[in-house]
Write a protein that holds these residues in place. Structure first.
Motif, PDB file in Angstrom:
ATOM      1  N   ASP A  50       0.822  -1.218   0.000  1.00  0.00           N
ATOM      2  CA  ASP A  50       0.000   0.000   0.000  1.00  0.00           C
ATOM      3  C   ASP A  50       0.852   1.262   0.000  1.00  0.00           C
ATOM      4  O   ASP A  50       0.337   2.370  -0.126  1.00  0.00           O
ATOM      5  N   THR A  51       2.195   1.108   0.135  1.00  0.00           N
ATOM      6  CA  THR A  51       3.095   2.255   0.131  1.00  0.00           C
ATOM      7  C   THR A  51       4.340   1.913  -0.667  1.00  0.00           C
ATOM      8  O   THR A  51       4.937   0.850  -0.465  1.00  0.00           O
ATOM      9  N   LYS A  52       4.703   2.817  -1.579  1.00  0.00           N
ATOM     10  CA  LYS A  52       5.960   2.663  -2.307  1.00  0.00           C
ATOM     11  C   LYS A  52       6.794   3.917  -2.112  1.00  0.00           C
ATOM     12  O   LYS A  52       6.266   5.038  -2.164  1.00  0.00           O
ATOM     13  N   VAL A  53       8.072   3.709  -1.885  1.00  0.00           N
ATOM     14  CA  VAL A  53       8.976   4.828  -1.637  1.00  0.00           C
ATOM     15  C   VAL A  53      10.185   4.697  -2.539  1.00  0.00           C
ATOM     16  O   VAL A  53      10.845   3.653  -2.554  1.00  0.00           O
ATOM     17  N   THR A  54      10.474   5.744  -3.315  1.00  0.00           N
ATOM     18  CA  THR A  54      11.694   5.797  -4.115  1.00  0.00           C
ATOM     19  C   THR A  54      12.695   6.689  -3.402  1.00  0.00           C
ATOM     20  O   THR A  54      12.392   7.825  -3.039  1.00  0.00           O
ATOM     21  N   VAL A  55      13.908   6.151  -3.181  1.00  0.00           N
ATOM     22  CA  VAL A  55      14.882   6.871  -2.375  1.00  0.00           C
ATOM     23  C   VAL A  55      16.287   6.465  -2.816  1.00  0.00           C
ATOM     24  O   VAL A  55      16.481   5.385  -3.383  1.00  0.00           O
ATOM     25  N   ASP A  56      17.255   7.328  -2.548  1.00  0.00           N
ATOM     26  CA  ASP A  56      18.648   7.011  -2.849  1.00  0.00           C
ATOM     27  C   ASP A  56      19.162   5.998  -1.832  1.00  0.00           C
ATOM     28  O   ASP A  56      19.108   6.232  -0.618  1.00  0.00           O
ATOM     29  N   ALA A  57      19.671   4.877  -2.323  1.00  0.00           N
ATOM     30  CA  ALA A  57      20.090   3.797  -1.430  1.00  0.00           C
ATOM     31  C   ALA A  57      21.218   4.225  -0.505  1.00  0.00           C
ATOM     32  O   ALA A  57      21.213   3.898   0.691  1.00  0.00           O
ATOM     33  N   ASP A  58      22.194   4.948  -1.025  1.00  0.00           N
ATOM     34  CA  ASP A  58      23.332   5.360  -0.208  1.00  0.00           C
ATOM     35  C   ASP A  58      22.909   6.321   0.898  1.00  0.00           C
ATOM     36  O   ASP A  58      23.368   6.207   2.046  1.00  0.00           O
ATOM     37  N   ALA A  59      22.033   7.269   0.560  1.00  0.00           N
ATOM     38  CA  ALA A  59      21.597   8.249   1.553  1.00  0.00           C
ATOM     39  C   ALA A  59      20.809   7.572   2.675  1.00  0.00           C
ATOM     40  O   ALA A  59      21.000   7.873   3.858  1.00  0.00           O
ATOM     41  N   LEU A  60      19.938   6.643   2.302  1.00  0.00           N
ATOM     42  CA  LEU A  60      19.139   5.961   3.318  1.00  0.00           C
ATOM     43  C   LEU A  60      20.017   5.056   4.185  1.00  0.00           C
ATOM     44  O   LEU A  60      19.832   4.994   5.406  1.00  0.00           O
ATOM     45  N   ALA A  61      20.979   4.377   3.580  1.00  0.00           N
ATOM     46  CA  ALA A  61      21.863   3.501   4.350  1.00  0.00           C
ATOM     47  C   ALA A  61      22.707   4.307   5.331  1.00  0.00           C
ATOM     48  O   ALA A  61      22.885   3.911   6.498  1.00  0.00           O
ATOM     49  N   ALA A  62      23.252   5.448   4.873  1.00  0.00           N
ATOM     50  CA  ALA A  62      24.085   6.266   5.747  1.00  0.00           C
ATOM     51  C   ALA A  62      23.274   6.808   6.928  1.00  0.00           C
ATOM     52  O   ALA A  62      23.751   6.813   8.072  1.00  0.00           O
ATOM     53  N   ALA A  63      22.056   7.254   6.649  1.00  0.00           N
ATOM     54  CA  ALA A  63      21.198   7.759   7.724  1.00  0.00           C
ATOM     55  C   ALA A  63      20.841   6.646   8.704  1.00  0.00           C
ATOM     56  O   ALA A  63      20.796   6.862   9.926  1.00  0.00           O
ATOM     57  N   THR A  64      20.610   5.452   8.182  1.00  0.00           N
ATOM     58  CA  THR A  64      20.278   4.313   9.048  1.00  0.00           C
ATOM     59  C   THR A  64      21.424   4.012  10.003  1.00  0.00           C
ATOM     60  O   THR A  64      21.216   3.772  11.193  1.00  0.00           O
ATOM     61  N   ARG A  65      22.656   4.036   9.493  1.00  0.00           N
ATOM     62  CA  ARG A  65      23.816   3.757  10.360  1.00  0.00           C
ATOM     63  C   ARG A  65      23.919   4.787  11.485  1.00  0.00           C
ATOM     64  O   ARG A  65      24.227   4.446  12.633  1.00  0.00           O
ATOM     65  N   ARG A  66      23.679   6.050  11.148  1.00  0.00           N
ATOM     66  CA  ARG A  66      23.808   7.092  12.173  1.00  0.00           C
ATOM     67  C   ARG A  66      22.705   6.988  13.219  1.00  0.00           C
ATOM     68  O   ARG A  66      22.970   7.036  14.423  1.00  0.00           O
ATOM     69  N   VAL A  67      21.483   6.844  12.762  1.00  0.00           N
ATOM     70  CA  VAL A  67      20.353   6.786  13.702  1.00  0.00           C
ATOM     71  C   VAL A  67      20.425   5.519  14.554  1.00  0.00           C
ATOM     72  O   VAL A  67      20.054   5.522  15.729  1.00  0.00           O
ATOM     73  N   ALA A  68      20.923   4.432  13.979  1.00  0.00           N
ATOM     74  CA  ALA A  68      20.994   3.160  14.710  1.00  0.00           C
ATOM     75  C   ALA A  68      21.894   3.239  15.930  1.00  0.00           C
ATOM     76  O   ALA A  68      21.797   2.397  16.831  1.00  0.00           O
ATOM     77  N   LEU A  69      22.764   4.246  15.995  1.00  0.00           N
ATOM     78  CA  LEU A  69      23.606   4.415  17.177  1.00  0.00           C
ATOM     79  C   LEU A  69      22.765   4.668  18.420  1.00  0.00           C
ATOM     80  O   LEU A  69      23.244   4.488  19.550  1.00  0.00           O
ATOM     81  N   TYR A  70      21.523   5.083  18.233  1.00  0.00           N
ATOM     82  CA  TYR A  70      20.629   5.392  19.348  1.00  0.00           C
ATOM     83  C   TYR A  70      19.485   4.390  19.445  1.00  0.00           C
ATOM     84  O   TYR A  70      18.474   4.652  20.088  1.00  0.00           O
ATOM     85  N   SER A  71      19.638   3.246  18.813  1.00  0.00           N
ATOM     86  CA  SER A  71      18.564   2.252  18.814  1.00  0.00           C
ATOM     87  C   SER A  71      18.598   1.415  20.084  1.00  0.00           C
ATOM     88  O   SER A  71      19.574   1.423  20.842  1.00  0.00           O
ATOM     89  N   ASP A  72      17.536   0.652  20.294  1.00  0.00           N
ATOM     90  CA  ASP A  72      17.442  -0.203  21.477  1.00  0.00           C
ATOM     91  C   ASP A  72      18.327  -1.438  21.306  1.00  0.00           C
ATOM     92  O   ASP A  72      19.082  -1.556  20.340  1.00  0.00           O
ATOM     93  N   ALA A  73      18.241  -2.349  22.248  1.00  0.00           N
ATOM     94  CA  ALA A  73      19.110  -3.524  22.234  1.00  0.00           C
ATOM     95  C   ALA A  73      18.919  -4.375  20.989  1.00  0.00           C
ATOM     96  O   ALA A  73      19.833  -5.095  20.576  1.00  0.00           O
ATOM     97  N   ARG A  74      17.749  -4.288  20.379  1.00  0.00           N
ATOM     98  CA  ARG A  74      17.485  -5.058  19.160  1.00  0.00           C
ATOM     99  C   ARG A  74      18.042  -4.373  17.921  1.00  0.00           C
ATOM    100  O   ARG A  74      18.070  -4.966  16.840  1.00  0.00           O
ATOM    101  N   GLY A  75      18.461  -3.134  18.040  1.00  0.00           N
ATOM    102  CA  GLY A  75      18.962  -2.394  16.885  1.00  0.00           C
ATOM    103  C   GLY A  75      17.875  -1.957  15.942  1.00  0.00           C
ATOM    104  O   GLY A  75      18.105  -1.835  14.737  1.00  0.00           O
ATOM    105  N   VAL A  76      16.673  -1.690  16.466  1.00  0.00           N
ATOM    106  CA  VAL A  76      15.516  -1.385  15.624  1.00  0.00           C
ATOM    107  C   VAL A  76      15.411   0.109  15.352  1.00  0.00           C
ATOM    108  O   VAL A  76      15.553   0.937  16.257  1.00  0.00           O
ATOM    109  N   VAL A  77      15.155   0.456  14.083  1.00  0.00           N
ATOM    110  CA  VAL A  77      14.866   1.836  13.686  1.00  0.00           C
ATOM    111  C   VAL A  77      13.498   1.878  13.011  1.00  0.00           C
ATOM    112  O   VAL A  77      13.090   0.910  12.359  1.00  0.00           O
ATOM    113  N   ARG A  78      12.820   2.981  13.165  1.00  0.00           N
ATOM    114  CA  ARG A  78      11.499   3.157  12.546  1.00  0.00           C
ATOM    115  C   ARG A  78      11.644   4.044  11.311  1.00  0.00           C
ATOM    116  O   ARG A  78      12.345   5.059  11.351  1.00  0.00           O
ATOM    117  N   LEU A  79      11.017   3.648  10.228  1.00  0.00           N
ATOM    118  CA  LEU A  79      11.040   4.426   9.000  1.00  0.00           C
ATOM    119  C   LEU A  79       9.657   5.041   8.800  1.00  0.00           C
ATOM    120  O   LEU A  79       8.689   4.340   8.475  1.00  0.00           O
TER     121      LEU A  79
END
Length: 365
Positions: free
Chosen positions: A248-277
């Motif tokens: 029901d949702t499609k998102v077009t995004v730059d893979a490198d930009a999303l991966a880099a942001a994920t790595r940075r935000v994941a530094l503040y994730s819980d013990a499971r390493g979960v991030v919300r998009l």
């Protein structure tokens, strides 16, 4: 046996063989390399009874013969030599490795006990080495590494018309790659991923790789190399058992930009390493929170269509899913609830890749 060979070529052949068949330390015979010298050159072979490999190398053979010696010491000695040529000659119960100003000697093992290299004949086909390496570098990495669950440790290779389709999963994600191939028969086989990871490294610069199957056996051959292995039961592995039709949702995004942001935000994730998009109107926002680490959020420009379903993922799996698409735009096809997300490239390429990622429960606020 007595032969002279280019040191670099022989060292490369021995190294390739050891990586394809690491050997079993509990059995010296199955940790050895079988050297066969004939007028055609020298052939190196190894077997652990489940996996076998054979690599040929040019050599000037003075005396034909066959010997079995420890594989790793041979490979390491050849790699360490700097002389342009090396001579291998049997001296009593030793195989002498002679280079200018140096001599090394390995003990001879009983070559009559070596099981030899399996010969596989059957249906198969030919693929580009570069395309196969590209596909395997992603697909094989998603297979499970836990030997307690052997059915998840392989890659399923299945011919579908003029395409070869590779699939692997560790139950939390699945990668599927499709590449062109010229077939002379249908194949459907589950091959241990650990072997295919090494095959991918060795065929990346090869024009043609031939794949063959026989009852309970798989073989790949390229150049002067042949590797065979016993296969796993992989008939269960198919994406058709996953619900993928409720996007029901499609998102077009730059893979490198999303991966880099994920790595940075994941530094503040819980013990499971979960991030919300979180999907917005012209962006996606990554969020993570942890009672001890704090919280983080970062926005990435994106083009969403459809709904605004906002799943959560284990950060390392999301980064892994984006890595094969480096430098490209990707589409995330998101399903509601705890259903899978499918990651694909926006522009089609020779190797068609789909990465299926299961969501996680969102982090607690």
């Amino acid at each position: 046996m007595d032969l002279t060979a280019p040191t670099g070529a022989l060292a490369a052949a021995a190294a390739d063989l050891v990586r394809l068949v690491p050997g079993k330390l509990i059995d010296p015979v199955l940790s050895g390399v079988l050297l066969t010298a004939t007028a055609a050159g020298v052939e190196l072979a190894a077997s652990d009874r489940e996996r076998t490999a054979r690599v040929a190398c040019s050599a000037l053979v003075h005396t034909d013969g066959q010997v079995l010696v420890p594989a790793k010491p041979l490979a390491e000695t050849l790699r360490a030599l700097t002389a342009p040529e090396v001579r291998l000659v049997v001296e009593g119960n030793r195989l002498a490795i002679r280079a200018e100003g140096a001599r090394f000697a390995l003990p001879l093992l009983d070559h009559a006990l070596h099981p030899g290299v399996t010969q596989v004949t059957g249906p198969g086909g030919v693929v580009s080495g570069a395309a196969l390496a590209t596909a395997l570098s992603t697909v094989a990495s998603t297979a499970a590494r836990d030997e307690a669950l052997p059915v998840f440790t392989g890659v399923r290779l299945r011919s579908e018309a003029d395409r070869l389709v590779l699939r692997a999963t560790d139950r939390y994600r699945m990668a599927i790659a499709s590449l062109p191939w010229a077939a002379d028969g249908d194949i459907d086989v589950m091959v241990p991923a650990t072997l295919l990871v090494e095959v991918a490294k060795q065929v990346s610069g090869v024009d043609r790789v031939r794949l063959l199957v026989a009852p309970n056996q798989f073989a790949a051959t390229w150049g002067q190399t042949l590797v065979t292995t016993a296969v796993l039961d992989g008939s269960y592995l198919s994406e058709t058992k996953l619900a993928l039709s409720d996007v029901d949702t499609k998102v077009t995004v730059d893979a490198d930009a999303l991966a880099a942001a994920t790595r940075r935000v994941a530094l503040y994730s819980d013990a499971r390493g979960v991030v919300r998009l979180e999907v917005g109107d012209a962006e996606v926002r990554l969020r993570a929170t942890d009672q001890n680490a704090g919280e983080a959020e970062e926005s990435v420009k994106a083009t969403p269509t459809g709904g605004r379903t906002s799943p959560s993922y284990q950060s390392r799996y999301l980064v892994d899913a984006l890595r094969p698409f480096a430098g490209r735009q990707v589409e995330l096809a998101i399903q509601p609830g705890m259903r899978a997300t499918v990651v694909t490239a926006v522009e089609a390429e020779e190797v068609e890749l789909r990465y299926i990622l299961m969501p996680m429960l969102p982090p607690k606020a």
